[in-house]
Design a protein around this motif. Structure first.
Motif, mmCIF file in Angstrom:
data_model
loop_
_atom_site.group_PDB
_atom_site.id
_atom_site.type_symbol
_atom_site.label_atom_id
_atom_site.label_comp_id
_atom_site.label_asym_id
_atom_site.label_seq_id
_atom_site.Cartn_x
_atom_site.Cartn_y
_atom_site.Cartn_z
ATOM 1 N N ILE A 32 0.858 -1.135 -0.130
ATOM 2 C CA ILE A 32 0.047 -0.083 0.269
ATOM 3 C C ILE A 32 0.905 1.186 -0.005
ATOM 4 N N GLY A 33 2.110 1.212 0.274
ATOM 5 C CA GLY A 33 3.154 2.258 0.231
ATOM 6 C C GLY A 33 3.435 2.845 1.721
ATOM 7 N N ARG A 34 3.556 1.970 2.630
ATOM 8 C CA ARG A 34 3.808 2.372 4.016
ATOM 9 C C ARG A 34 5.349 3.058 4.066
ATOM 10 N N THR A 35 5.966 2.015 3.679
ATOM 11 C CA THR A 35 7.571 2.540 3.259
ATOM 12 C C THR A 35 7.779 3.524 2.349
ATOM 13 N N ALA A 36 7.107 3.759 1.512
ATOM 14 C CA ALA A 36 7.251 4.743 0.467
ATOM 15 C C ALA A 36 7.131 6.229 1.430
ATOM 16 N N LEU A 37 5.880 6.173 1.854
ATOM 17 C CA LEU A 37 5.385 7.269 2.650
ATOM 18 C C LEU A 37 6.393 7.641 4.073
ATOM 19 N N ALA A 38 6.830 6.737 4.505
ATOM 20 C CA ALA A 38 7.930 6.736 5.654
ATOM 21 C C ALA A 38 9.109 7.345 5.023
ATOM 22 N N GLY A 39 9.591 6.928 3.844
ATOM 23 C CA GLY A 39 10.661 7.438 3.220
ATOM 24 C C GLY A 39 10.712 9.007 2.876
ATOM 25 N N ALA A 40 9.537 9.222 2.489
ATOM 26 C CA ALA A 40 9.237 10.793 2.139
ATOM 27 C C ALA A 40 9.279 11.687 3.476
ATOM 28 N N LEU A 41 8.807 11.150 4.477
ATOM 29 C CA LEU A 41 8.868 11.864 5.666
ATOM 30 C C LEU A 41 10.398 11.822 6.423
ATOM 31 N N ALA A 42 11.106 10.687 6.029
ATOM 32 C CA ALA A 42 12.498 10.735 6.629
ATOM 33 C C ALA A 42 13.314 11.725 5.843
ATOM 34 N N ALA A 43 13.257 11.803 4.464
ATOM 35 C CA ALA A 43 14.019 12.430 3.798
ATOM 36 C C ALA A 43 13.697 14.063 3.749
ATOM 37 N N ALA A 44 12.303 14.578 4.238
ATOM 38 C CA ALA A 44 11.896 15.715 4.567
ATOM 39 C C ALA A 44 12.626 16.117 5.969
ATOM 40 N N ALA A 45 12.782 15.328 6.791
ATOM 41 C CA ALA A 45 13.290 15.554 8.250
ATOM 42 C C ALA A 45 14.888 15.842 7.639
ATOM 43 N N GLU A 46 15.459 14.854 7.040
ATOM 44 C CA GLU A 46 17.050 15.162 6.773
ATOM 45 C C GLU A 46 17.161 16.528 6.127
ATOM 46 N N ARG A 47 16.394 16.894 5.223
ATOM 47 C CA ARG A 47 16.433 18.046 4.502
ATOM 48 C C ARG A 47 16.502 19.299 5.508
ATOM 49 N N ASP A 48 15.628 19.082 6.577
ATOM 50 C CA ASP A 48 15.587 20.088 7.560
ATOM 51 C C ASP A 48 16.594 19.960 8.443
ATOM 52 N N GLY A 49 17.579 19.222 8.331
ATOM 53 C CA GLY A 49 19.058 19.200 9.371
ATOM 54 C C GLY A 49 18.757 18.056 10.320
ATOM 55 N N GLN A 50 17.884 17.334 10.481
ATOM 56 C CA GLN A 50 17.455 16.199 11.569
ATOM 57 C C GLN A 50 18.249 15.103 11.360
ATOM 58 N N LEU A 51 18.562 14.393 12.444
ATOM 59 C CA LEU A 51 19.306 13.126 12.341
ATOM 60 C C LEU A 51 18.346 11.924 12.262
ATOM 61 N N VAL A 52 18.483 11.232 11.183
ATOM 62 C CA VAL A 52 17.328 10.084 10.897
ATOM 63 C C VAL A 52 18.080 8.791 11.154
ATOM 64 N N LEU A 53 17.389 8.110 12.185
ATOM 65 C CA LEU A 53 17.962 6.684 12.544
ATOM 66 C C LEU A 53 17.027 5.863 11.891
ATOM 67 N N ARG A 54 17.536 4.686 11.033
ATOM 68 C CA ARG A 54 16.647 3.675 10.440
ATOM 69 C C ARG A 54 16.852 2.573 10.577
ATOM 70 N N CYS A 55 15.834 1.583 10.893
ATOM 71 C CA CYS A 55 15.927 0.162 10.550
ATOM 72 C C CYS A 55 15.107 -0.328 9.990
ATOM 73 N N ALA A 56 15.248 -1.419 9.215
ATOM 74 C CA ALA A 56 14.070 -2.222 8.410
ATOM 75 C C ALA A 56 14.341 -3.584 8.496
ATOM 76 N N PRO A 57 13.914 -4.087 9.796
ATOM 77 C CA PRO A 57 13.927 -5.642 9.724
ATOM 78 C C PRO A 57 13.210 -6.357 9.153
#
Length: 714
Positions: A32-57
């Protein structure tokens, strides 16, 4: 990964949730696109200078201890941590070694928290992305739950994803469910990947994909013989999933999605097992959209196709029993529930359902026997509540069980906790696009009403409960409608006005039309008797509780019996009954509010006997209990009774009901006019005036006019 198309609304909602709550769980079926939406939110956070910690078990990584924590924090400097915490975290990250004792586990979890806050201090903000929270290894999940509960709101946010039907590893986060994409958004998605598709093929993909972007891409790929040129054989599109996979996708989907998937299975499969499952999916969807009546034929069709002694047959039998229970057909429900529980491959929820039916039919021993065979879970907890035991429900976890936990905390007299959980449930519903009070989740609506009844507003509790009752009436669900009407009636009784008391009688009589002998049924009958007492129908009230054995010590029944006795002139017997009940309830901490209600009744009867000291002691204790529990609606009723006590003197004393009826009669109203004004019967007015005449020593209305001012002062 599917491109992010057609998700502007969800993207905005997710940003708001992360901004306001610091946490969000994205859910939805596979593809349905959960990972795609999460990726878009994470990319926006990185553009704002935030640190993004990811795991995809992945599923196979769930058995690897500390794998997820290593993905998130591996390679981060640990030198700033306290030595014991640093050593514990390093052992987990580098050697996958778990602490040996509780002290070591606490040190490791504190280390994760300290490191997250240190990274926040260094980068300004941290976003933790858990893509596939169901597959976190248990040690990592426990450590992250501990740390994130404390770090969220301090510059650390968490974004998790979960496929519909998977476990959330006890992460309790506001949820945003992703629904299907529009046909236009699917067309844009496919054009991005494959260019413009022939209209017949595009239409076939759109119909088959049901708005799922991952399925649409798989379908499009399956029609391409190579990766460079489009050579479509025609408008027919091959299905990308087996019937079993379609049914798995239907689990937890919205009714319209589930129905379409199940119909595909019926169209392509000859397997009795799969067809029975598909009928069950259709029945569930019909029950949501059309009420129970819409599910009957589908359940019957499923039973007709289910192989004998199959798991599907056992599950369908349980659902048929549930249908009869909700329709108020208790004998039929018992027969089907016994068949479901005795099935060779019984549905796990069948024993708990059998316990509920037996309890409703007045067989507590049989109910307890069935409950003992039920596995732990929400169904068992619900059955335990029917037997008056909130413990299992208090121990349930996860957002799916919030409504059950609210009811259990309210039953245990924990008003603050119940109201806090109700507000959290309301927030979750709002973020899922299904807010109160118009939510389609009627169980949630009633749970919030119960919380309001315990610690919020009686008026709001009544409004919510009546809305839930109307919803269940439309669905043909007599069982839950009766429960909602009982809550509405109890709320009206707490409001205490003549109109509210009349409404309480109406609601509770309607609830009692479905005869139940379980805890709910006995309480509803006792409340109806209490409401009848407020209207002066003491004989009717005594008759209502007379069917219950005298040996019962259930608080509501004892109170109703005592109040009926007091109204019939046996006030001293009523006082003795209430005092004995209060002594029993003092030894049970879970009956604090029941004790307060008993003391309220005792104070009321003592006041009518002009035992001012006894009345003040009982009401003072009730007031203290309600104030300590923050039980606002009951506290208001106790305060009203204390005010009446403060206004009383040594003269003849009339009850509040007697004063209202006598006052209208003294003002010149006929018995019929008094009955209409106070929502009672003419017979009740006549009986009440007879008692007033005896108390005041008068024989006419003219004498009543002269005597009433003195009585009112008393």
């Amino acid at each position: 990964m599917p491109e992010l198309r057609g998700r502007d609304a969800e993207l905005d909602a997710a940003r708001r949730a992360l901004g306001e709550h610091g946490a969000l769980l994205l859910t939805g079926p596979a593809g349905i696109g959960r990972t795609a939406l999460a990726g878009a939110l994470a990319a926006a956070a990185e553009r704002d200078g935030q640190l993004v910690l990811r795991c995809a078990p992945a599923p196979e990584e769930r058995e690897l201890p500390w794998a997820a924590l290593g993905d998130l924090l591996g390679g981060r400097p640990l030198d700033a941590l306290a030595p014991s915490r640093r050593d514990a975290l390093r052992a987990a990250l580098l050697h996958h070694r778990s602490p040996a004792d509780g002290e070591g586990r606490l040190a490791l979890r504190r280390a994760v928290l300290d490191l997250l806050l240190a990274l926040r201090g260094e980068h300004g903000a941290v976003l933790v992305v858990l893509d596939g929270v169901a597959w976190l290894d248990p040690p990592s999940a426990a450590a992250l739950r501990f740390a994130l509960r404390r770090a969220v709101g301090q510059g650390v946010r968490v974004l998790a994803t979960r496929r519909t039907g998977e476990d959330a590893c006890r992460f309790e986060l506001p949820e945003l469910r992703l629904g299907p994409l529009s046909p236009a958004a699917l067309a844009e998605l496919l054009a991005d990947r494959y260019g413009r598709l022939p209209v017949p093929v595009l239409g076939g993909i759109q119909r088959a994909a049901l708005g799922n972007p991952g399925t649409a891409l798989d379908l499009a790929a399956s029609t391409r013989p190579d990766g460079t040129a489009h050579r479509f054989g025609g408008p027919t599109v091959r299905q990308p999933a087996s019937a079993a996979e379609l049914l798995a996708a239907a689990r937890g989907a919205r009714p319209e999605e589930a129905r379409a998937l199940a119909r595909q299975v019926l169209g392509q499969s000859r397997s009795g097992v799969l067809r029975a499952r598909a009928h069950l999916v259709l029945a569930r969807a019909a029950a949501v959209e059309q009420g129970l009546a819409g599910a009957v034929d589908l359940l019957a069709a499923g039973l007709a196709e289910a192989p004998a002694q199959s798991r599907e047959q056992g599950e369908l039998l349980r659902w048929v029993a549930e249908h009869h229970l909700r329709a108020g057909q208790l004998p039929l429900a018992l027969a089907q529930a016994e068949a479901a529980a005795g099935h060779r491959r019984a549905d796990p929820a069948a024993p708990a359902l059998l316990a509920r039916v037996r309890a409703a039919l007045g067989d507590p021993g049989g109910a307890a026997e069935a409950l003992a065979a039920a596995p732990p879970g929400p169904e068992r907890a619900l059955a335990a509540l029917a037997l008056g035991e909130p413990g299992p429900a208090l121990r349930t976890e996860g957002d799916e069980a919030l409504a059950l936990r609210i009811t259990a905390h309210a039953l245990a007299g924990e008003a603050v906790t119940a109201l806090a959980l109700a507000r959290r449930l309301a927030d979750l519903l709002a973020w899922q696009g299904d807010p109160l009070p118009g939510t389609s989740r009627l169980d949630a609506l009633l749970a919030v009403a119960v919380a309001e009844l315990t610690g919020g507003s009686a008026e709001r509790a009544r409004r919510l409960a009546l809305r839930a009752a109307a919803g269940w009436a439309a669905a043909g669900d007599r069982w839950h409608r009766a429960e909602a009407l009982a809550v509405a009636g109890e709320a009206a009784l707490l409001l205490g006005t003549a109109a509210a008391n009349a409404a309480a009688v109406e609601d509770l009589e309607a609830a009692g039309r479905l005869p139940r002998a379980d805890r709910f049924g006995r309480r509803a009958r006792a409340l109806l008797a209490e409401a009848r007492v407020t209207q002066g129908d003491h004989a009717v009230a005594r008759q209502l509780v007379g069917a219950v054995p005298q040996s019962t010590d259930e608080p509501a029944t004892v109170r109703a019996r005592a109040l009926a006795l007091a109204g019939l002139g046996q006030a001293r017997e009523a006082v003795a009954l209430l005092r004995a009940a209060a002594d029993r309830q003092r030894g049970d901490g879970r009956q604090r509010l029941e004790l307060a209600r008993t003391l309220l009744a005792l104070g009321s009867v003592e006041r009518r006997l002009r035992h001012r000291t006894g009345a003040r002691v009982a009401l003072g204790q009730a007031h203290a209990l309600c104030a300590a529990a923050a039980a606002a609606p009951l506290l208001a009723r106790v305060a009203e009774e204390l005010a009446r006590l403060d206004q009383s003197a040594d003269g003849p004393l009339l009850t509040a009901t007697e004063q209202r009826i006598a006052g209208l009669a003294a003002d010149g109203a006929t018995n019929r006019e008094v009955a209409a004004a106070l929502f009672v019967s003419v017979k009740t007015v006549e009986g009440t005036l007879s008692r007033v005449y005896r108390k005041l020593g008068v024989r006419s209305r003219a004498a009543l006019v002269r005597a009433l001012p003195v009585a009112r002062q008393g």
